[in-house]
Design a protein around this motif. Structure first.
Motif, PDB file in Angstrom:
ATOM      1  N   ILE A   9       0.831  -1.194   0.000  1.00 18.60           N
ATOM      2  CA  ILE A   9       0.000   0.000   0.000  1.00 18.60           C
ATOM      3  C   ILE A   9       0.867   1.245   0.000  1.00 18.60           C
ATOM      4  CG2 ILE A   9      -1.708   1.332   1.302  1.00 18.60           C
ATOM      5  CD1 ILE A   9      -2.787  -1.351   2.345  1.00 18.60           C
ATOM      6  N   VAL A  10       1.946   1.240   0.791  1.00 20.40           N
ATOM      7  CA  VAL A  10       2.837   2.390   0.872  1.00 20.40           C
ATOM      8  C   VAL A  10       3.479   2.669  -0.478  1.00 20.40           C
ATOM      9  CG1 VAL A  10       4.975   3.250   1.862  1.00 20.40           C
ATOM     10  CG2 VAL A  10       3.293   2.144   3.326  1.00 20.40           C
ATOM     11  N   LEU A  11       3.953   1.627  -1.147  1.00 27.50           N
ATOM     12  CA  LEU A  11       4.593   1.819  -2.443  1.00 27.50           C
ATOM     13  C   LEU A  11       3.617   2.380  -3.451  1.00 27.50           C
ATOM     14  CD1 LEU A  11       6.778  -1.400  -2.629  1.00 27.50           C
ATOM     15  CD2 LEU A  11       7.558   0.927  -2.273  1.00 27.50           C
ATOM     16  N   ILE A  12       2.366   1.940  -3.392  1.00 33.41           N
ATOM     17  CA  ILE A  12       1.348   2.490  -4.273  1.00 33.41           C
ATOM     18  C   ILE A  12       1.152   3.974  -3.980  1.00 33.41           C
ATOM     19  CG2 ILE A  12      -1.113   2.468  -4.832  1.00 33.41           C
ATOM     20  CD1 ILE A  12      -1.017  -0.576  -4.343  1.00 33.41           C
ATOM     21  N   MET A  13       1.135   4.342  -2.678  1.00 34.16           N
ATOM     22  CA  MET A  13       0.896   5.723  -2.302  1.00 34.16           C
ATOM     23  C   MET A  13       2.021   6.627  -2.741  1.00 34.16           C
ATOM     24  SD  MET A  13      -1.998   5.769  -1.214  1.00 34.16           S
ATOM     25  CE  MET A  13      -1.844   7.530  -1.039  1.00 34.16           C
ATOM     26  N   PHE A  92       1.593   0.845   9.933  1.00 31.56           N
ATOM     27  CA  PHE A  92       1.261   1.390   8.620  1.00 31.56           C
ATOM     28  C   PHE A  92       1.753   2.832   8.488  1.00 31.56           C
ATOM     29  CE2 PHE A  92      -1.986   3.557   5.951  1.00 31.56           C
ATOM     30  CZ  PHE A  92      -1.814   2.860   4.772  1.00 31.56           C
ATOM     31  N   ILE A  93       1.528   3.632   9.510  1.00 32.12           N
ATOM     32  CA  ILE A  93       1.981   5.025   9.515  1.00 32.12           C
ATOM     33  C   ILE A  93       3.501   5.091   9.414  1.00 32.12           C
ATOM     34  CG2 ILE A  93       2.186   7.075  10.990  1.00 32.12           C
ATOM     35  CD1 ILE A  93      -0.681   6.266  12.056  1.00 32.12           C
ATOM     36  N   GLU A  94       4.174   4.233  10.157  1.00 33.12           N
ATOM     37  CA  GLU A  94       5.642   4.212  10.113  1.00 33.12           C
ATOM     38  C   GLU A  94       6.145   3.881   8.709  1.00 33.12           C
ATOM     39  OE1 GLU A  94       9.478   2.185  12.378  1.00 33.12           O
ATOM     40  OE2 GLU A  94       7.460   1.907  13.172  1.00 33.12           O
ATOM     41  N   GLU A  95       5.486   2.949   8.035  1.00 34.21           N
ATOM     42  CA  GLU A  95       5.882   2.602   6.671  1.00 34.21           C
ATOM     43  C   GLU A  95       5.757   3.815   5.751  1.00 34.21           C
ATOM     44  OE1 GLU A  95       7.189  -0.064   5.507  1.00 34.21           O
ATOM     45  OE2 GLU A  95       6.641  -1.769   6.753  1.00 34.21           O
ATOM     46  N   ILE A  96       4.682   4.561   5.882  1.00 30.02           N
ATOM     47  CA  ILE A  96       4.491   5.733   5.031  1.00 30.02           C
ATOM     48  C   ILE A  96       5.525   6.808   5.351  1.00 30.02           C
ATOM     49  CG2 ILE A  96       2.917   7.639   4.499  1.00 30.02           C
ATOM     50  CD1 ILE A  96       0.620   5.680   4.640  1.00 30.02           C
ATOM     51  N   ASN A 122       1.940   8.059  20.555  1.00 29.62           N
ATOM     52  CA  ASN A 122       1.804   8.922  19.399  1.00 29.62           C
ATOM     53  C   ASN A 122       2.804   8.483  18.342  1.00 29.62           C
ATOM     54  OD1 ASN A 122      -0.021  10.624  20.847  1.00 29.62           O
ATOM     55  ND2 ASN A 122       1.699  11.752  21.711  1.00 29.62           N
ATOM     56  N   MET A 123       2.520   8.829  17.098  1.00 24.09           N
ATOM     57  CA  MET A 123       3.472   8.635  16.011  1.00 24.09           C
ATOM     58  C   MET A 123       3.963  10.021  15.604  1.00 24.09           C
ATOM     59  SD  MET A 123       3.553   5.381  15.711  1.00 24.09           S
ATOM     60  CE  MET A 123       4.453   5.155  14.171  1.00 24.09           C
ATOM     61  N   VAL A 124       5.263  10.265  15.767  1.00 20.75           N
ATOM     62  CA  VAL A 124       5.795  11.615  15.617  1.00 20.75           C
ATOM     63  C   VAL A 124       6.975  11.603  14.647  1.00 20.75           C
ATOM     64  CG1 VAL A 124       6.624  13.681  16.805  1.00 20.75           C
ATOM     65  CG2 VAL A 124       5.135  12.060  18.015  1.00 20.75           C
ATOM     66  N   GLY A 125       6.772  12.217  13.493  1.00 21.03           N
ATOM     67  CA  GLY A 125       7.838  12.353  12.507  1.00 21.03           C
ATOM     68  C   GLY A 125       8.175  13.814  12.285  1.00 21.03           C
ATOM     69  N   MET A 126       9.292  14.073  11.629  1.00 22.84           N
ATOM     70  CA  MET A 126       9.667  15.456  11.358  1.00 22.84           C
ATOM     71  C   MET A 126      10.357  15.578  10.015  1.00 22.84           C
ATOM     72  SD  MET A 126      13.051  16.815  13.399  1.00 22.84           S
ATOM     73  CE  MET A 126      13.256  18.292  12.413  1.00 22.84           C
ATOM     74  N   LEU A 127      10.274  16.762   9.455  1.00 22.05           N
ATOM     75  CA  LEU A 127      10.990  17.120   8.243  1.00 22.05           C
ATOM     76  C   LEU A 127      11.627  18.478   8.498  1.00 22.05           C
ATOM     77  CD1 LEU A 127      11.594  16.371   5.250  1.00 22.05           C
ATOM     78  CD2 LEU A 127       9.574  17.723   4.646  1.00 22.05           C
ATOM     79  N   GLU A 128      12.949  18.502   8.511  1.00 22.76           N
ATOM     80  CA  GLU A 128      13.666  19.739   8.813  1.00 22.76           C
ATOM     81  C   GLU A 128      13.453  20.757   7.698  1.00 22.76           C
ATOM     82  OE1 GLU A 128      18.014  20.987  10.609  1.00 22.76           O
ATOM     83  OE2 GLU A 128      17.947  19.460   9.038  1.00 22.76           O
ATOM     84  N   GLU A 175      -0.923  12.317   3.698  1.00 25.53           N
ATOM     85  CA  GLU A 175      -0.770  12.840   2.346  1.00 25.53           C
ATOM     86  C   GLU A 175       0.097  14.106   2.340  1.00 25.53           C
ATOM     87  OE1 GLU A 175      -2.720  11.632  -1.137  1.00 25.53           O
ATOM     88  OE2 GLU A 175      -1.224  10.588   0.082  1.00 25.53           O
ATOM     89  N   LEU A 176      -0.059  14.959   3.326  1.00 24.64           N
ATOM     90  CA  LEU A 176       0.811  16.136   3.424  1.00 24.64           C
ATOM     91  C   LEU A 176       2.253  15.721   3.703  1.00 24.64           C
ATOM     92  CD1 LEU A 176      -1.526  18.543   5.419  1.00 24.64           C
ATOM     93  CD2 LEU A 176      -0.898  18.714   3.007  1.00 24.64           C
ATOM     94  N   ALA A 177       2.440  14.671   4.505  1.00 21.66           N
ATOM     95  CA  ALA A 177       3.788  14.157   4.744  1.00 21.66           C
ATOM     96  C   ALA A 177       4.385  13.602   3.459  1.00 21.66           C
ATOM     97  CB  ALA A 177       3.756  13.078   5.827  1.00 21.66           C
ATOM     98  N   ARG A 178       3.564  12.941   2.663  1.00 21.83           N
ATOM     99  CA  ARG A 178       4.054  12.408   1.385  1.00 21.83           C
ATOM    100  C   ARG A 178       4.469  13.547   0.453  1.00 21.83           C
ATOM    101  NH1 ARG A 178       1.824  10.645  -3.693  1.00 21.83           N
ATOM    102  NH2 ARG A 178      -0.294  11.270  -3.116  1.00 21.83           N
ATOM    103  N   TYR A 179       3.668  14.595   0.409  1.00 19.96           N
ATOM    104  CA  TYR A 179       3.998  15.718  -0.455  1.00 19.96           C
ATOM    105  C   TYR A 179       5.292  16.402  -0.003  1.00 19.96           C
ATOM    106  CZ  TYR A 179       4.094  20.177  -2.738  1.00 19.96           C
ATOM    107  OH  TYR A 179       4.523  21.264  -3.450  1.00 19.96           O
ATOM    108  N   PHE A 180       5.328  16.844   1.236  1.00 21.74           N
ATOM    109  CA  PHE A 180       6.478  17.618   1.700  1.00 21.74           C
ATOM    110  C   PHE A 180       7.738  16.761   1.807  1.00 21.74           C
ATOM    111  CE2 PHE A 180       3.137  20.567   3.102  1.00 21.74           C
ATOM    112  CZ  PHE A 180       3.647  21.743   2.567  1.00 21.74           C
ATOM    113  N   GLY A 181       7.577  15.474   2.155  1.00 22.67           N
ATOM    114  CA  GLY A 181       8.737  14.600   2.237  1.00 22.67           C
ATOM    115  C   GLY A 181       9.447  14.439   0.917  1.00 22.67           C
TER     116      GLY A 181
END
Length: 344
Positions: A9-13, A92-96, A122-128, A175-181
């Motif tokens: 699913i992640v690869l498709i996304m 699933f969130i971690e995979e994305i 919580n699931m907490v990621g960051m993008l510098e 989806e916003l994480a996918r875009y900005f990442g």
């Protein structure tokens, strides 16, 4: 509100999206970075005028559906905090996050709650950010990914799947994480926070707000997404903001789009929705602009905390439009030279 196939699913996304962009004037249009379909538009601002970025056709109903159909599936059993079902959602969130260059903010993505009796996180990621000075300021894009699990059965169904509440907000953040990442156009740093135990009294967001404040994190704004799975009816705005009159966020949001994205819903004030979602702890602890975007207005969805809150009841096209409209808005907020959002 308050109260297997991950990798495939992640690869498709990662690969979904299209190249269509609407025309606009006075915008700096650049080739898309690798992994992002279409073009990337950086919103420009001068002393007198602000360029309106076009709405990218980045997210689509097919991609939204793949995320929603998993998060709101019976397999996850309603994503009750501390359950095996929500643990699958966390995987699933971690995979994305990993697939889209989002790094853990802490040692890993799982931030264990200190205020909940069962193991929950919580699931907490960051993008510098990419600006040497502005990257010291953080914007949180958040949503809760828990729901209420199993409830009294109705017609043989006891799983409160929580599609609108709040797989929809979770999907928006992913989806916003996918875009900005992939685009990497953010000057300020972003924290992507998906909260557990919101349904138990905003415990996940309270835990994270206290933890970040204690660490000295420089928080500019907290932008939260709650119940955005079905469109508003007979409104002249796409979403409403909780705490609308507390800041100028609506004006700032609308200034980056050619449409009225953020409006005022009287019922949101009447029912005190500002204090009933995960923006509230950040408002209380940080006293920085902290609001929730939503499209649930008490008339357009009849399955709140019921077994009927299923993915099949969602409007994936509407959700994709929400993401696409939000992209230039979030870019503008993340990249403005000064902090535009201010409490009144």
């Amino acid at each position: 509100m308050k109260r297997l196939g991950y990798l495939l699913i992640v690869l498709i996304m990662v690969g979904c999206g299209s190249t269509k962009m609407k025309e606009t004037a006075a915008a700096d249009v650049q080739p898309a970075p690798e992994g992002v379909k279409g073009t990337v538009v950086e919103s420009a601002k001068t002393a007198e005028t602000k360029a309106i970025a076009p709405v990218p056709q980045f997210s689509n109903s097919e991609g939204i559906g793949k995320i929603m159909n998993f998060l709101a599936s019976d397999e996850l059993e309603g994503r009750d905090s501390g359950s095996d079902g929500i643990a699958k959602a966390a995987d699933f969130i971690e995979e994305i996050f990993n697939a889209n260059a989002i790094k853990p903010y802490f040692e890993n993505f799982r931030d264990t709650l200190s205020n909940f009796k069962k193991p929950a996180y919580n699931m907490v990621g960051m993008l510098e950010g990419n600006d040497p000075e502005l990257k010291k300021e953080f914007v949180i894009l958040g949503a809760h990914y828990d729901h209420i699990g199993r409830i009294e059965a109705k017609d043989g169904d006891a799983i409160a799947n929580g599609a609108n509440d709040n797989a929809s907000g979770t999907t928006t953040v992913l989806e916003l994480a996918r875009y900005f990442g992939n685009a990497k156009v953010n000057k300020r740093s972003i924290i992507f926070a998906l909260f557990s135990a919101e349904e138990q009294g905003l415990l996940g967001s309270k835990h994270l707000a206290q933890k970040l404040k204690a660490s000295g994190l420089n928080l500019y704004a907290m932008l939260n997404f709650e119940m955005v799975g079905v469109p508003l009816q007979d409104k002249d705005y796409l979403m409403y903001l909780t705490g609308y009159n507390l800041s100028n966020l609506a004006d700032v949001s609308n200034s980056y789009t050619a449409q009225n994205i953020a409006g005022f819903l009287p019922k949101a004030k009447e029912f005190n929705l500002f204090n009933r979602s995960d923006n509230a702890p950040f408002h209380e602890i940080y006293n920085v602009p902290s609001h929730t975007y939503s499209t649930f207005d008490f008339t357009n969805f009849d399955h709140y905390h019921q077994v009927g809150d299923e993915a099949a009841a969602m409007d994936f096209g509407h959700m994709a439009n929400v993401v696409n409209v939000l992209i230039p808005v979030m870019e503008g907020i993340l990249n403005s030279p000064e902090q535009e959002i201010k409490y009144n």
